[in-house]
Structures are given as structure tokens and as C-alpha cells.
Scaffold this active site. Structure first.
Site, PDB file in Angstrom:
ATOM      1  N   ALA A  79       1.039  -7.539  -7.491  1.00  0.00           N
ATOM      2  CA  ALA A  79       2.357  -7.662  -7.835  1.00  0.00           C
ATOM      3  C   ALA A  79       2.694  -9.184  -8.250  1.00  0.00           C
ATOM      4  O   ALA A  79       2.061 -10.045  -7.772  1.00  0.00           O
ATOM      5  CB  ALA A  79       3.330  -7.210  -6.732  1.00  0.00           C
ATOM      6  N   GLY A 122       4.762 -12.474  -8.475  1.00  0.00           N
ATOM      7  CA  GLY A 122       5.380 -13.279  -7.627  1.00  0.00           C
ATOM      8  C   GLY A 122       4.265 -14.094  -6.733  1.00  0.00           C
ATOM      9  O   GLY A 122       3.281 -14.037  -6.910  1.00  0.00           O
ATOM     10  N   GLY A 170       1.678 -13.868  -0.812  1.00  0.00           N
ATOM     11  CA  GLY A 170       2.304 -13.964   0.472  1.00  0.00           C
ATOM     12  C   GLY A 170       1.187 -14.365   1.306  1.00  0.00           C
ATOM     13  O   GLY A 170       0.100 -14.275   1.216  1.00  0.00           O
ATOM     14  N   MET A 171       1.724 -14.921   2.652  1.00  0.00           N
ATOM     15  CA  MET A 171       0.934 -15.280   3.603  1.00  0.00           C
ATOM     16  C   MET A 171       0.455 -14.350   4.568  1.00  0.00           C
ATOM     17  O   MET A 171      -0.537 -14.362   5.371  1.00  0.00           O
ATOM     18  CB  MET A 171       1.162 -16.530   4.359  1.00  0.00           C
ATOM     19  CG  MET A 171       1.344 -17.877   3.704  1.00  0.00           C
ATOM     20  SD  MET A 171       2.000 -19.436   4.521  1.00  0.00           S
ATOM     21  CE  MET A 171       3.922 -19.090   4.569  1.00  0.00           C
ATOM     22  N   LYS A 183       2.410  -2.519   0.067  1.00  0.00           N
ATOM     23  CA  LYS A 183       2.391  -3.696   1.000  1.00  0.00           C
ATOM     24  C   LYS A 183       1.499  -3.736   2.228  1.00  0.00           C
ATOM     25  O   LYS A 183       1.677  -3.002   3.106  1.00  0.00           O
ATOM     26  CB  LYS A 183       3.832  -4.290   1.605  1.00  0.00           C
ATOM     27  CG  LYS A 183       4.850  -4.424   0.452  1.00  0.00           C
ATOM     28  CD  LYS A 183       6.152  -4.607   0.890  1.00  0.00           C
ATOM     29  CE  LYS A 183       6.400  -6.055   1.421  1.00  0.00           C
ATOM     30  NZ  LYS A 183       7.818  -6.372   1.745  1.00  0.00           N
ATOM     31  N   ASP A 196      14.388  -0.193   2.314  1.00  0.00           N
ATOM     32  CA  ASP A 196      13.949   0.752   3.157  1.00  0.00           C
ATOM     33  C   ASP A 196      12.355   0.834   2.995  1.00  0.00           C
ATOM     34  O   ASP A 196      12.160   0.443   1.651  1.00  0.00           O
ATOM     35  CB  ASP A 196      14.559   2.097   2.883  1.00  0.00           C
ATOM     36  CG  ASP A 196      14.487   2.983   3.998  1.00  0.00           C
ATOM     37  OD1 ASP A 196      13.665   2.530   4.933  1.00  0.00           O
ATOM     38  OD2 ASP A 196      14.565   4.320   3.959  1.00  0.00           O
TER      39      ASP A 196
END
Length: 575
Positions: free
Chosen positions: A315, A317, A320-321, A336, A371
Site C-alpha cells: 500500500a 504511504g 508502518g513500524m 493489515k 471499522d
């Protein structure tokens, strides 16, 4: 095959599903009383109780079956016969599609290592396979010859909340004017013109909603009428015709409605005609049947896979960590997965992250948190996985993936709506859109705070922008209850040692927050940074957060209107 065990299995499942749906309906029927008595705290507690019902009942039923069936639990042919017998048993049920999903949930828990299987599970049936029932119990119908004043008068009679109106005559005038401005200035009524309103009232937080439609010029014009119950009486708050606002009421960022649905598939059909840009799974979610919404989502996803050929990719962006995130470009969701190891300074465990997602699932999302659907043993075609994504999965979530022939098996994944990361949106949008976005960004943080949620990591990369330009928070690994935080002002240094100290010279507890530090990371785009700091200047003052904490601790439920306050008939009316 052992007929006694098949009979027991079907009976146990039917009873388990019956217990679930009866408890669900019982809790739902309490909502009008909470609205009548303005008991907002118990309303929320009741909502959380209802959210827990499904999982608890699946666990209970599954446990009974495991104890009774023993080694036969993994017998493929046993479950084929059990499904056939169960299908006969639920054929006449008005909750047929929900009962099918309940069966799916039970077999996934009971049958070790079972993947989605067409023969053993209800995979492709869909809500539109349900029987069609007469409409007379679904909605009220009002003929055009009455005139809209009489129609509105009768409508308010039909929906008696057990509380006197603040100003009933004024409400009718407001509604008449809204219909005049939106419909009668554009269309002429005819003998076929009629007004239909669902008999079931939709309750959520401090409001009650009527959902209806008006037939004009061979087309339906849907509408929503929200009611609020003030200390001085019930009042119509506005009348909504805007399809975007109506869609927002049923958004993936909103808590589920408490609404009586005697025949869920029939209600979904009505809602689908009134709000056509909402998918079936979103509508089931909205009326509280989120587990069946998950089933309908999966069916929609399978259909899309068959009609597309693009590959799953990482994705867009900032990486993320805590989570590895990927998507299918042609489908508006993201997947995710919690990483095997977290990058510093993250110190939480995988289980702690899962608990944060559970916390969000049980909380009021006030239109500002996405959600999610949680899946285990989720299968994807291996040839649709881009090599770069496969490399990333191997590097970050290797313990959660497995390859079996032509499939990639994901052991645990969250799925939610895809949005444009706010940091990327701000890099590419116009100045005016950027101003609107940073206003929304601050509004999202404030509304979350009023719902007793402190986002923790408030960097723009953790927020997304929807197609309606609404800013939504979607990174939950650091969220906390606002009332657990200690908002402070930094002590002023009093000597050179303190001024030039390499580390803070004052004590900092784990839950201490210094709002003045927010300015260091909140907005990276220079031409709107000062605008944001001024527009939302309260965010950087400890007293602002402390006042919200005080209201929550005193028991106040702070209502978040799911539509712009400027369209309210009485904008100053407090609820």
C-alpha cells in the site's frame, strides 16, 4: 454416517443461533426506552453487550460440539451431511442468511485447519437468495392526496417516542420547507407519488433516525429524518436528502445502529434502494449484523477477484513500524498484518496490538475511526501477489504466511477501507483543499477526544482521507482512553543546567502528554501549517484536553453529529 450425531449437531447449531438472535433482538428492543429516558450511558453499555453476543455464542456452541463429536470433528463427509440437514432446518427462517453465517463460524472453529470450502460452507449464497415477504409490515405508506402537511402530521403520530415534542408544529413547518426546497421546486407530484417510511426506528448515540423515500417522476427520492431528545422534549433535528450525507450515516466509520429488523434481508433491500452506493455488506454492518456483513464482504471480494487480474501490492504511504499493509489496486480495501518484530521505539506485543483493535471494535467510532474485519486462514491466489510484496511479507510477517500449492495462506489479517494517507494527500492537493483537510484533521482529533479516545501517534500518516474528503484515523496501536492520560504543561527551566540538559530534567510518567509538543509533528506542509496552528490552537493547550476529560468523567456522553451542524433546524439546540 451417524444420524444421531448429525441430528445433535444441527439441533445444537439451531439452538445456538436461536439464542444469539433472541438475545440480539432483546437488547435491540431496549433502545427506544433508553432514548425516551435519555439514558445515554446505558445505551452505550447495551450496545457493547450486543457486540459481544455473537462471539460468545459461537464459542459456547462450538465447545458443546467439540465435547460431543470428538474425533468426527475433522470428518469431511460428516460435515457435508450436517450442512445438508442444517439447510433443510433453516429453509423457512426469516433469518436464513444469518443462520448460514452462524454455521460458517461454527465449522471454522470446530474443524481444525479448515479453509473456505464451497461444499462444507455457505460461500456464495448471498442475501438475495432469501424468500420475498409482503411489504406491509416493513414500512408506512402515505398517499400524495393527503398533502405533505397531513403526511408529516400523521408520520409524527406514527412514531411516538413516548415524550412530548419540543415544538411539534414548528417541526412540521421545517419539514415542509425542506420538502418544498429539495423536491417540489424540481418535480410535480402525480397520482403515483407516495411516501414510504420504514416502521423501524434507527437508534444510535443520542439520536433516532427515520429512513424513508418519496416517489416522484418514476424515481425514488430517499431521505433521513433525525430526532433528538432534549431536556425540554423531542425535536426533529433536520431532514437529509443529500446522498453523500445519507451514505455517511451508514459509513464504515460509524457505530452500528440499534434497529429492529424482523426480516433483515427485507430491510437491506429497502436500504439498498434508498442508499444505492452502499454495498450490501456495509448495510448489514450498519444494522448490527457485522458478522454477516463480513460474509457478504467476502462474497463481494471473491466476485471481484474473478473479474480482475491486477496484483496485490504494498500500500502507498509511509511504511508502518507495527503493521505491514498491502492492497489490490482495483479494490478499495487494505490488508493489515501485525509484524513479527516492531521497529524501535515501539515496544508493545502482537497481542497488545490485537487488544487495541478489539477496543476500537467495541467503542463508538463517531465517524472518525475505520471499522475492520478480522480474518484467519485467509487465502489469496499466489500468482496475484507482486514479487515486491512477497519479499516484504517474508521480511516482516513471515510467521503469519504459508504457501500451499497455488495459494498464499494468511493466518491473521485485518481488512478495512482504503483511504488516501493524509500526508500524501497534503503533498498533492491544492491550497484550498489542504486548508479543508487540516481543519478536518483537527476536527477528527477533537471528536475522538470527546468519545474518550486519545490517538497517541497523531502524525498525518496515520490518518486517511475518504472520497468525501473526510479525515479518518486508522492506526490503532497507540490509542488509549483519554481519561487515562495526564495532560500537562512543560515546566519552565530555572537554571543553565536545566536549559541545556541533554534529556528532560523533569519527571515524565508513562501517561504524561505535553500538548505544546504536538506542533513539532502535526503538519508538514508549510503553507498551511500556521493556518492549522491558528484554526485549532486549542489543541496545544492542556486545559482544552482537561475540560473534555472532566466532562467525560462526570458522565456526559458528548454527541457527535453525523452531519454538518449548519443544516440543523435549530443549530443552538443542546442535547
Amino acid at each position: 454416517m451417524d444420524n444421531e450425531k448429525i441430528k445433535y449437531t444441527v439441533t445444537e447449531m439451531i439452538e445456538g443461533f436461536g439464542n444469539y438472535i433472541n438475545s440480539f433482538n432483546e437488547l435491540t428492543r431496549l433502545a427506544p426506552g433508553f432514548f425516551k429516558h435519555r439514558d445515554w450511558t446505558t445505551m452505550q453499555q447495551n450496545h457493547r453487550r450486543r457486540l459481544r453476543l455473537y462471539k460468545d455464542q459461537v464459542k459456547t456452541t462450538g465447545s458443546h460440539l467439540k465435547d460431543f463429536l470428538g474425533d468426527i470433528l475433522d470428518d469431511y463427509h460428516f460435515w457435508i451431511e450436517a450442512k445438508a440437514a442444517y439447510s433443510v432446518a433453516i429453509q423457512e427462517s426469516k433469518y436464513k442468511e444469518l443462520a448460514e453465517t452462524f454455521f460458517n463460524s461454527i465449522i471454522r472453529k470446530a474443524y481444525h485447519g479448515l479453509a473456505i470450502n464451497d461444499r462444507l460452507m455457505y460461500v456464495h449464497e448471498g442475501y438475495n437468495s432469501c424468500d420475498i415477504y409482503p411489504d406491509e409490515n416493513l414500512y408506512y405508506s402515505y398517499p400524495v392526496e393527503w398533502g405533505f402537511k397531513k403526511i408529516l402530521d400523521k408520520m409524527l403520530d406514527d412514531f411516538d417516542f413516548g415524550v412530548h415534542f419540543l415544538n411539534r408544529d414548528e417541526d412540521i413547518r421545517f419539514l415542509e420547507l425542506a420538502i418544498q426546497e429539495v423536491i417540489l421546486t424540481r418535480y410535480k407530484t402525480s397520482p403515483e407519488t407516495t411516501t414510504q417510511v420504514l416502521k423501524s426506528v434507527f437508534y444510535r448515540n443520542k439520536a433516532a433516525y427515520l429512513i424513508g423515500r418519496i416517489r416522484v417522476r418514476k424515481k425514488w427520492m430517499p431521505f433521513v429524518i433525525p430526532f433528538v431528545n432534549t431536556s425540554d422534549g423531542v425535536a426533529v433535528d433536520t431532514m437529509i436528502f443529500d446522498p453523500n450525507l445519507m451514505s455517511g450515516l451508514f459509513s464504515f466509520t460509524r457505530s452500528y445502529f440499534m434497529v429492529k429488523a424482523d426480516i433483515p434481508s427485507q430491510m437491506i433491500s429497502f436500504l439498498n434502494s434508498a442508499i444505492p452506493n452502499k454495498k450490501i455488506h456495509e448495510l448489514y454492518n450498519a444494522i448490527g449484523f457485522n458478522k454477516h456483513g463480513k460474509t457478504e464482504f467476502y462474497r463481494d471480494f471473491l466476485g471481484h477477484l474473478q473479474q480482475s487480474n491486477d496484483q496485490f501490492v504494498i500500500a502507498e504511504g509511509v511504511m508502518g513500524m507495527v503493521m505491514t499493509v498491502f492492497t489490490l489496486p482495483s479494490y478499495n480495501i487494505v490488508f493489515k498484518m501485525i509484524k513479527d518484530y516492531f521497529d524501535p521505539p515501539k515496544t508493545m506485543t502482537r497481542q497488545e496490538v490485537r487488544e487495541k483493535y478489539k477496543m476500537v471494535g467495541l467503542h463508538d467510532r463517531v465517524g472518525r475511526m475505520a471499522d475492520t474485519h478480522e480474518f484467519e486462514e485467509f487465502h489469496l491466489p499466489l500468482d496475484r501477489i507482486h514479487p515486491d510484496l512477497m519479499k516484504e511479507l517474508r521480511n516482516t510477517v513471515n510467521s503469519l504466511i504459508e504457501i500451499n500449492g497455488t495459494e498464499l495462506i494468511i493466518k491473521h489479517v485485518y481488512i478495512e477501507r482504503r483511504m488516501i494517507p493524509l500526508n500524501l494527500y497534503l503533498e498533492n492537493c491544492s491550497y484550498e483543499d489542504a486548508k479543508e483537510a487540516v481543519e478536518e484533521y483537527g476536527n477528527a482529533i477533537i471528536q475522538l477526544a470527546k468519545a474518550n479516545i486519545f490517538p497517541g501517534d497523531m502524525m498525518t500518516k496515520n490518518f486517511g482521507v475518504t472520497r468525501q474528503k473526510r479525515v479518518i484515523f486508522y492506526d490503532y496501536d497507540e490509542i488509549e482512553f483519554l481519561t487515562d492520560m495526564n495532560f500537562r504543561r512543560k515546566p519552565k527551566p530555572e537554571n543553565y543546567e536545566q536549559i541545556y540538559a541533554a534529556t528532560p530534567w523533569y519527571d515524565i510518567a508513562a501517561n504524561d502528554v505535553f500538548p505544546e509538543d504536538f506542533k513539532k509533528f502535526m503538519i508538514g506542509r508549510n503553507d498551511v501549517k500556521d493556518y492549522f496552528f491558528e484554526f485549532h490552537k486549542d489543541l496545544f493547550e492542556p486545559e482544552f484536553w482537561q475540560k473534555i476529560q472532566k466532562r467525560i468523567l462526570e458522565g456526559e456522553l458528548i454527541h457527535a453529529f453525523p452531519y454538518p451542524e449548519h443544516i440543523r433546524f435549530r443549530p443552538s439546540l443542546e442535547i
